[in-house]
Write a protein that holds these residues in place. Structure first.
Motif, PDB file in Angstrom:
ATOM      1  N   GLY A 276       0.795  -1.220   0.000  1.00  0.00           N
ATOM      2  CA  GLY A 276       0.000   0.000   0.000  1.00  0.00           C
ATOM      3  C   GLY A 276       0.829   1.271   0.000  1.00  0.00           C
ATOM      4  N   ASP A 277       2.160   1.162   0.210  1.00  0.00           N
ATOM      5  CA  ASP A 277       3.011   2.348   0.097  1.00  0.00           C
ATOM      6  C   ASP A 277       2.905   2.900  -1.321  1.00  0.00           C
ATOM      7  OD1 ASP A 277       3.935   2.129   2.677  1.00  0.00           O
ATOM      8  OD2 ASP A 277       5.943   1.414   2.148  1.00  0.00           O
ATOM      9  N   THR A 278       2.918   4.205  -1.457  1.00  0.00           N
ATOM     10  CA  THR A 278       2.833   4.828  -2.768  1.00  0.00           C
ATOM     11  C   THR A 278       4.159   4.677  -3.497  1.00  0.00           C
ATOM     12  OG1 THR A 278       1.210   6.425  -1.991  1.00  0.00           O
ATOM     13  CG2 THR A 278       2.405   6.983  -3.998  1.00  0.00           C
ATOM     14  N   ILE A 279       4.106   4.130  -4.731  1.00  0.00           N
ATOM     15  CA  ILE A 279       5.291   3.989  -5.570  1.00  0.00           C
ATOM     16  C   ILE A 279       5.456   5.238  -6.421  1.00  0.00           C
ATOM     17  CG2 ILE A 279       6.365   2.679  -7.437  1.00  0.00           C
ATOM     18  CD1 ILE A 279       4.857   0.219  -6.382  1.00  0.00           C
ATOM     19  N   TRP A 280       4.367   5.699  -7.022  1.00  0.00           N
ATOM     20  CA  TRP A 280       4.388   6.940  -7.803  1.00  0.00           C
ATOM     21  C   TRP A 280       3.012   7.559  -7.833  1.00  0.00           C
ATOM     22  CZ3 TRP A 280       0.949   6.729 -11.715  1.00  0.00           C
ATOM     23  CH2 TRP A 280       0.713   5.514 -12.358  1.00  0.00           C
ATOM     24  N   GLN A 281       2.986   8.866  -8.117  1.00  0.00           N
ATOM     25  CA  GLN A 281       1.745   9.616  -8.272  1.00  0.00           C
ATOM     26  C   GLN A 281       1.883  10.535  -9.471  1.00  0.00           C
ATOM     27  OE1 GLN A 281       1.502  11.941  -4.660  1.00  0.00           O
ATOM     28  NE2 GLN A 281      -0.058  10.583  -3.836  1.00  0.00           N
TER      29      GLN A 281
ATOM     30  N   ASP B 138       7.905  10.304  -8.065  1.00  0.00           N
ATOM     31  CA  ASP B 138       8.385   8.924  -7.986  1.00  0.00           C
ATOM     32  C   ASP B 138       8.849   8.671  -6.560  1.00  0.00           C
ATOM     33  OD1 ASP B 138       9.593   6.463  -8.167  1.00  0.00           O
ATOM     34  OD2 ASP B 138      10.998   7.025  -9.745  1.00  0.00           O
ATOM     35  N   SER B 139       8.179   7.756  -5.859  1.00  0.00           N
ATOM     36  CA  SER B 139       8.506   7.444  -4.470  1.00  0.00           C
ATOM     37  C   SER B 139       9.073   6.040  -4.331  1.00  0.00           C
ATOM     38  CB  SER B 139       7.248   7.579  -3.601  1.00  0.00           C
ATOM     39  OG  SER B 139       6.708   8.857  -3.699  1.00  0.00           O
ATOM     40  N   SER B 140       9.625   5.502  -5.397  1.00  0.00           N
ATOM     41  CA  SER B 140      10.112   4.125  -5.374  1.00  0.00           C
ATOM     42  C   SER B 140      11.517   3.996  -4.812  1.00  0.00           C
ATOM     43  CB  SER B 140      10.081   3.531  -6.783  1.00  0.00           C
ATOM     44  OG  SER B 140      10.966   4.235  -7.638  1.00  0.00           O
ATOM     45  N   GLY B 141      12.202   5.105  -4.586  1.00  0.00           N
ATOM     46  CA  GLY B 141      13.572   5.065  -4.072  1.00  0.00           C
ATOM     47  C   GLY B 141      13.668   5.557  -2.645  1.00  0.00           C
ATOM     48  N   TRP B 142      14.884   5.873  -2.239  1.00  0.00           N
ATOM     49  CA  TRP B 142      15.157   6.327  -0.879  1.00  0.00           C
ATOM     50  C   TRP B 142      14.357   7.585  -0.539  1.00  0.00           C
ATOM     51  CZ3 TRP B 142      16.818   4.743   3.557  1.00  0.00           C
ATOM     52  CH2 TRP B 142      17.229   5.659   4.512  1.00  0.00           C
ATOM     53  N   ASP B 143      14.281   8.508  -1.489  1.00  0.00           N
ATOM     54  CA  ASP B 143      13.475   9.704  -1.285  1.00  0.00           C
ATOM     55  C   ASP B 143      12.608   9.963  -2.523  1.00  0.00           C
ATOM     56  OD1 ASP B 143      15.443  10.458  -3.054  1.00  0.00           O
ATOM     57  OD2 ASP B 143      15.968  12.323  -2.048  1.00  0.00           O
TER      58      ASP B 143
END
Length: 99
Positions: A54-59, A90-95
């Motif tokens: 459920g964490d956001t990967i991208w928006q 893009d929230s798929s990485g460290w930040d």
């Protein structure tokens, strides 16, 4: 300020229409179409930066004036040549990265 457009024709999962001043860099609240991808169990195994299902990967966020699903007018305050402001996060990485 934060509001959600309730629409009977809105597809299930990952798509919402919100009124906010914090999604797209704006000095005023606007209506936006928000499309997001949330992490699945498989994606957690492939990406060690994601922690929970459920964490956001991208928006992707796009400024709108009418609901694209039911046609309802959401805002009558159209700024000339301002429609179509958008952001992709893009929230798929460290930040998170705004692309």
């Amino acid at each position: 300020m934060y509001k959600i457009h309730e629409c009977d024709f809105l597809p299930a999962g990952g798509i919402s229409i919100v009124f906010s001043d914090s999604i797209i860099d704006s000095d005023k609240a606007i209506w936006s179409l928000l499309i997001e991808r949330e992490a699945t169990e498989e994606e957690l195994e492939d990406n060690h930066y994601l922690e929970n299902v459920g964490d956001t990967i991208w928006q992707t966020v796009l400024e709108i004036y009418n609901c694209p699903f039911c046609g309802q007018t959401l805002s009558s305050e159209r700024a000339k040549n301002a429609a179509g402001n958008f952001a992709h996060i893009d929230s798929s990485g460290w930040d998170s990265k705004r692309l």
